[in-house]
Motif scaffolding. Structure first.
Motif, mmCIF file in Angstrom:
data_model
loop_
_atom_site.group_PDB
_atom_site.id
_atom_site.type_symbol
_atom_site.label_atom_id
_atom_site.label_comp_id
_atom_site.label_asym_id
_atom_site.label_seq_id
_atom_site.Cartn_x
_atom_site.Cartn_y
_atom_site.Cartn_z
ATOM 1 N N GLN A 1 49.739 46.638 45.544
ATOM 2 C CA GLN A 1 50.329 47.067 44.374
ATOM 3 C C GLN A 1 49.435 47.293 43.519
ATOM 4 N N ALA A 2 49.168 46.603 42.694
ATOM 5 C CA ALA A 2 48.720 46.438 41.040
ATOM 6 C C ALA A 2 46.958 47.090 41.502
ATOM 7 N N THR A 3 46.331 47.321 42.102
ATOM 8 C CA THR A 3 45.067 47.888 43.203
ATOM 9 C C THR A 3 44.967 48.954 42.746
ATOM 10 N N SER A 4 44.210 49.325 41.796
ATOM 11 C CA SER A 4 43.580 51.088 41.451
ATOM 12 C C SER A 4 42.021 50.997 42.304
ATOM 13 N N GLY A 5 42.504 52.247 43.090
ATOM 14 C CA GLY A 5 40.635 52.016 44.133
ATOM 15 C C GLY A 5 39.842 52.961 42.613
ATOM 16 N N ARG A 6 38.811 53.160 44.055
ATOM 17 C CA ARG A 6 37.524 54.258 42.833
ATOM 18 C C ARG A 6 38.395 55.584 41.930
ATOM 19 N N GLN A 7 37.542 55.471 40.832
ATOM 20 C CA GLN A 7 38.399 56.441 40.777
ATOM 21 C C GLN A 7 37.196 58.417 41.138
ATOM 22 N N LEU A 8 38.314 58.941 41.650
ATOM 23 C CA LEU A 8 37.767 60.131 41.705
ATOM 24 C C LEU A 8 37.367 59.781 43.318
ATOM 25 N N GLY A 9 37.579 58.911 43.667
ATOM 26 C CA GLY A 9 36.951 57.845 45.191
ATOM 27 C C GLY A 9 35.935 57.785 45.191
ATOM 28 N N LEU A 10 35.331 57.989 43.907
ATOM 29 C CA LEU A 10 33.352 57.460 43.536
ATOM 30 C C LEU A 10 32.635 56.483 43.195
ATOM 31 N N LEU A 11 34.102 57.137 41.951
ATOM 32 C CA LEU A 11 33.257 55.775 40.089
ATOM 33 C C LEU A 11 33.808 54.496 40.144
ATOM 34 N N GLY A 12 33.078 53.345 39.772
ATOM 35 C CA GLY A 12 33.454 52.356 39.638
ATOM 36 C C GLY A 12 33.693 51.416 41.319
ATOM 37 N N GLU A 13 35.044 50.530 40.583
ATOM 38 C CA GLU A 13 35.240 49.578 41.392
ATOM 39 C C GLU A 13 36.437 49.438 41.256
ATOM 40 N N GLN B 1 49.600 43.802 34.217
ATOM 41 C CA GLN B 1 50.700 44.574 35.300
ATOM 42 C C GLN B 1 51.315 44.411 36.307
ATOM 43 N N LEU B 2 50.026 43.764 36.911
ATOM 44 C CA LEU B 2 50.197 42.505 37.892
ATOM 45 C C LEU B 2 51.348 41.181 37.070
ATOM 46 N N ASN B 3 50.940 40.860 36.285
ATOM 47 C CA ASN B 3 52.561 39.404 35.613
ATOM 48 C C ASN B 3 53.620 40.448 35.357
ATOM 49 N N LEU B 4 53.482 40.767 35.301
ATOM 50 C CA LEU B 4 54.141 41.452 34.916
ATOM 51 C C LEU B 4 55.659 42.159 36.152
ATOM 52 N N ALA B 5 55.280 42.378 37.177
ATOM 53 C CA ALA B 5 55.428 42.769 38.591
ATOM 54 C C ALA B 5 55.663 40.688 39.115
ATOM 55 N N LEU B 6 55.013 40.050 38.578
ATOM 56 C CA LEU B 6 55.451 38.827 38.922
ATOM 57 C C LEU B 6 56.484 38.014 38.351
ATOM 58 N N PRO C 1 49.504 28.384 34.343
ATOM 59 C CA PRO C 1 49.119 28.408 36.065
ATOM 60 C C PRO C 1 50.031 29.553 37.027
ATOM 61 N N LYS C 2 50.885 29.899 36.498
ATOM 62 C CA LYS C 2 52.249 30.311 37.160
ATOM 63 C C LYS C 2 51.653 32.397 36.539
ATOM 64 N N TYR C 3 50.753 32.148 36.229
ATOM 65 C CA TYR C 3 49.863 33.738 36.016
ATOM 66 C C TYR C 3 48.662 33.978 36.173
ATOM 67 N N PHE C 4 48.645 35.368 36.468
ATOM 68 C CA PHE C 4 47.256 35.666 37.048
ATOM 69 C C PHE C 4 46.256 35.551 35.456
ATOM 70 N N TRP C 5 45.206 34.735 35.632
ATOM 71 C CA TRP C 5 44.459 35.173 34.606
ATOM 72 C C TRP C 5 43.052 36.276 34.721
ATOM 73 N N GLY C 6 43.050 36.666 33.212
ATOM 74 C CA GLY C 6 41.695 38.001 33.260
ATOM 75 C C GLY C 6 40.469 37.152 32.670
ATOM 76 N N ARG C 7 40.007 38.379 32.462
ATOM 77 C CA ARG C 7 37.739 38.155 31.934
ATOM 78 C C ARG C 7 38.111 37.422 31.039
ATOM 79 N N PRO C 8 37.452 36.773 30.585
ATOM 80 C CA PRO C 8 37.410 36.158 28.995
ATOM 81 C C PRO C 8 36.888 36.859 28.322
ATOM 82 N N SER C 9 37.556 36.542 26.604
ATOM 83 C CA SER C 9 37.568 38.014 25.636
ATOM 84 C C SER C 9 36.529 37.271 25.173
ATOM 85 N N ALA C 10 35.218 38.361 24.408
ATOM 86 C CA ALA C 10 34.093 37.785 23.125
ATOM 87 C C ALA C 10 34.732 38.067 22.276
#
Length: 192
Positions: free
Chosen positions: A162-174, A181-186, A63-72
């Motif tokens: 601080q752990a959030t990255s924006g869109r690539q080149l300002g327009l690609l992706g989300e 990296q977020l959990n390591l910062a924690l 519970p003390k960590y952020f959880w990622g996406r489920p893995s397939a």
């Protein structure tokens, strides 16, 4: 006929050396010179030891960590040797059941959270190895992590930003948050 066979075998040997040995060595050498971190797997190193890659998800269940996406991937989660999606389509009852179980697990881990569950916390990515979640998925988990760590929501919001990255080149992706990296910062925060 023997001359044709000899020429064919020589061409096979020459092309094998060029395309199977020389070209891969050249490309690897250039990559190591120009992009050394990426060419070596984008490893995250702490105290001289690699602890993960910024490109491959890791399983966090406490519970003390952020959880990622489920893995397939299988036989274990986030197995880089078996990258791939689940191939379960949206009309397959197995996907519906899996999503319901994941929602129930998230709600059991944080019973006071009645916000809608972000889709990336209950569905796996196409590769099954996604190291990132949406900022909404990080915000959804904020209360659970803050309570487990005994820290303020404001402090966690700052770490998420601080752990959030924006869109690539300002327009690609989300926008996206790298979970490792977020959990390591924690973990780097002073103990409470």
């Amino acid at each position: 006929m023997s001359r044709l066979l000899r020429n064919s075998l020589m061409m096979l040997v020459v092309m094998t050396v060029i395309t199977g040995i020389a070209y891969p060595l050249l490309v690897t050498g250039v990559a190591l010179l120009v992009f050394p971190g990426q060419a070596n797997g984008s490893l995250i190193v702490r105290d001289g030891k690699p602890i993960g890659s910024s490109l491959i998800g890791q399983s966090f269940t406490e519970p003390k960590y952020f959880w990622g996406r489920p893995s397939a991937t299988s036989p274990q989660a986030n197995n880089g040797m078996s990258s791939g999606g689940s191939n379960i389509g949206p009309t397959n009852p197995a996907l519906t059941d899996a999503v319901k179980q994941r929602i129930a697990a998230l709600q059991a881990a944080d019973p006071g959270n009645h916000a809608p569950v972000p889709v990336d916390l209950v569905t796996s990515s196409g590769s099954g190895l996604d190291p990132e979640i949406s900022p909404a998925a990080a915000q959804y988990q904020l209360g659970r992590v803050a309570k487990a760590r005994g820290i303020s929501d404001a402090q966690l919001k700052l770490l998420i930003a601080q752990a959030t990255s924006g869109r690539q080149l300002g327009l690609l992706g989300e926008a996206r948050v790298n979970v490792l990296q977020l959990n390591l910062a924690l973990d780097a925060l002073p103990a409470h």
